[in-house]
Scaffold this active site. Sequence first.
Site, PDB file in Angstrom:
ATOM      1  N   ASP A  36      49.162  -7.034  31.594  1.00 36.88           N
ATOM      2  CA  ASP A  36      49.283  -7.890  30.413  1.00 36.88           C
ATOM      3  C   ASP A  36      48.975  -9.345  30.744  1.00 36.88           C
ATOM      4  OD1 ASP A  36      49.881  -6.048  28.519  1.00 36.88           O
ATOM      5  OD2 ASP A  36      52.024  -6.461  28.427  1.00 36.88           O
ATOM      6  N   LYS A  58      47.491  -9.318  25.531  1.00 37.03           N
ATOM      7  CA  LYS A  58      47.455  -9.908  24.190  1.00 37.03           C
ATOM      8  C   LYS A  58      48.213 -11.218  24.247  1.00 37.03           C
ATOM      9  CE  LYS A  58      49.362  -6.366  22.097  1.00 37.03           C
ATOM     10  NZ  LYS A  58      49.373  -5.340  23.140  1.00 37.03           N
ATOM     11  N   MET A 171      58.460 -15.642  21.511  1.00 37.89           N
ATOM     12  CA  MET A 171      57.265 -15.531  20.674  1.00 37.89           C
ATOM     13  C   MET A 171      57.450 -16.249  19.345  1.00 37.89           C
ATOM     14  SD  MET A 171      56.432 -11.511  21.490  1.00 37.89           S
ATOM     15  CE  MET A 171      58.094 -10.978  21.101  1.00 37.89           C
TER      16      MET A 171
END
Length: 258
Positions: A36, A58, A171
Amino acid sequence: MMEPRLSLVGAGPGDPELITLKAIKTLQQADVILYDALANEELLSYAKPGAITRFVGKRYGCHALSQQEINHVIIEMALAHGHVVRLKGGDPFVFGRAQEEIAAAREAGIPVQVVPGISSAVAVPAGQMIPLTCRGINESFWVTTGTTQSGEISADIKLAAQSSATVIILMAMSKLEAIMEIFAGHGKGDTPVAIIQEGTTSREKMVMGTVRDIVFRAQYAGLGNPAVIIVGEVVKLHPTMLPGLESQVADAYASRQQ
């Protein structure tokens, strides 16, 4: 004989030394490593000679592959090469979409194991000596995502803002202003906040303030993703805040008892 299997491995919060011994041993056994964006690439040095390493990460606003495509790559690689390690930042089960990958692998008849990792939600504040709980100040902490699958702010933020818990938000930098408005709306305008970008790495940056002013401070400092947001009175225990940590804790405990 080649044995298709999948290992979901937690890469830790960013510092390549904050990874478990079991995770390192699993990386050393892998035929394929799919990593990742939040997994430190230094960890690829543990790959055995000839192992395939591929980025499938991502980040906000930039998706190399969709989740469905990642699931397909996992199955394809396992059937073609054997042992696939899916290297995920932090812990695979903390907002890591691990369950979707486990379900896809099992549906294809591929056995799965999970190697837990150190979550940034815990490690990043700790690296700055911000405790998530402290006797006399709070009794719990929340870990929540800033945005849901639909892109909206999580409803749990509103619930967390009404509690005395430390709130760790992941996030969430794209929704920072709206999230702070929620806390302010519940009388938390003076509550301390810390934002730590790329915590535990050499690129770490931190800004501290309050719910009322942290958006401006973060903008001035140029903070962005990936970052951990900590909201709560425990932020005052950071060494650069008011002197005398022991007296702060004692005073806070005494005020709670009154």
